[in-house]
Design an enzyme around this catalytic site. Structure first.
Site: not given
Length: 276
Positions: A258, A50
């Site tokens: 993230h 990711s």
């Protein structure tokens, strides 16, 4: 003695200056042309999880489905800026080393000249570790981090070695750039930052450092390039006012921890650009 008039000197100066301008322009044109030729010979493939797909950066490519590839991810940003001859991203949110070997390396070939990858975090189960730290006690958090660190020390090196040797076998002529993960928290701001305890945050940062150390060792052993992003993210971690990382977001839980679009563009992209 030879006498030089002011007019003659001025004419000579103009000739020399004009020649310098022509040479400078020619040199600049040569550099530009060389860079252009270099770009047209680059065949770039982005692999990984990711952090390479761009989860958390928004503007997702609909055809990528659950892989959550973003137009703001550093591979897409680098390709847009450098116009390589070919570009493919098969990076996918949630990918492990097994996924890279089974599902992603098929994008490589003998004509591939550049490969990027972030990998290892999902193998070590850091998403579940972070969930434990957010939802449970400090003791549970520290235990979860310790288990992940034990995995990174004992099992991850062999998985990384297998992954990188497979990439090398499928793309023997490629420059392979292994990018690391940033520290999540600015610990110097922890005392004034709501959320997890400083003990939890320190443990999570140490876990990220252990993962980066394993990635660096694996890259060096395979004669690949390790690109450390921690310095680039310094001052832009969680607890900083200009953070390039998502904190816990209950409305977009998968994006938690993230990089934001800024984290991809200002954090990962410059580091990859220097390495590539």
């Amino acid at each position: 003695m030879v006498q030089v008039t002011v007019g003659e000197f001025a004419r000579t100066f103009r000739i020399v200056l004009s020649a310098a301008v022509v040479v400078g322009a020619a040199s600049a044109a040569l550099v530009t042309a060389t860079a252009a030729r270099a770009s047209t010979t680059v065949n770039y493939v982005a692999l990984g999880d990711s952090y390479s797909s761009g989860l958390g950066a928004g503007d997702y490519i609909s055809s990528s489905g659950s892989c959550d590839r973003s137009t703001n991810a550093y591979p897409e940003q680098w390709a847009a800026a450098n116009s390589p001859a070919a570009f493919t991203s098969v990076a996918c949110a949630g990918a492990t080393t097994t996924d890279v070997i089974n599902s992603q390396v098929s994008a490589l070939s003998t004509s591939t000249t550049l490969v990027s990858i972030t990998i290892g975090g999902n193998d070590a189960g850091f998403s579940s570790v972070m969930e434990t730290c957010v939802l449970s006690s400090t003791s549970s958090c520290l235990n979860a981090v310790a288990k992940a660190e034990a995995f990174v020390a004992s099992q991850l090196p062999a998985l990384l070695a297998k992954t990188l040797t497979t990439i090398r076998a499928d793309a023997p002529s490629a420059a392979v750039v292994v990018l690391g993960y940033p520290d999540l928290y600015d610990l110097s701001k922890s005392s004034t930052c709501i959320g997890l305890s400083t003990k939890d945050r320190t443990a999570l940062n140490q876990g990220a450092d252990d993962l980066d150390n394993a990635l660096q060792a694996a890259a060096q052993a395979n004669h690949d390039t390790f690109a450390d992003v921690r310095g680039q993210f310094a001052g832009h971690e969680i607890c900083d006012s200009g953070s390039w990382l998502h904190s816990v977001d209950i409305f977009a839980i998968s994006s938690s921890y993230h990089p934001t679009a800024a984290g991809q563009k200002l954090g990962y992209l410059p580091v990859f650009g220097r390495a590539a």
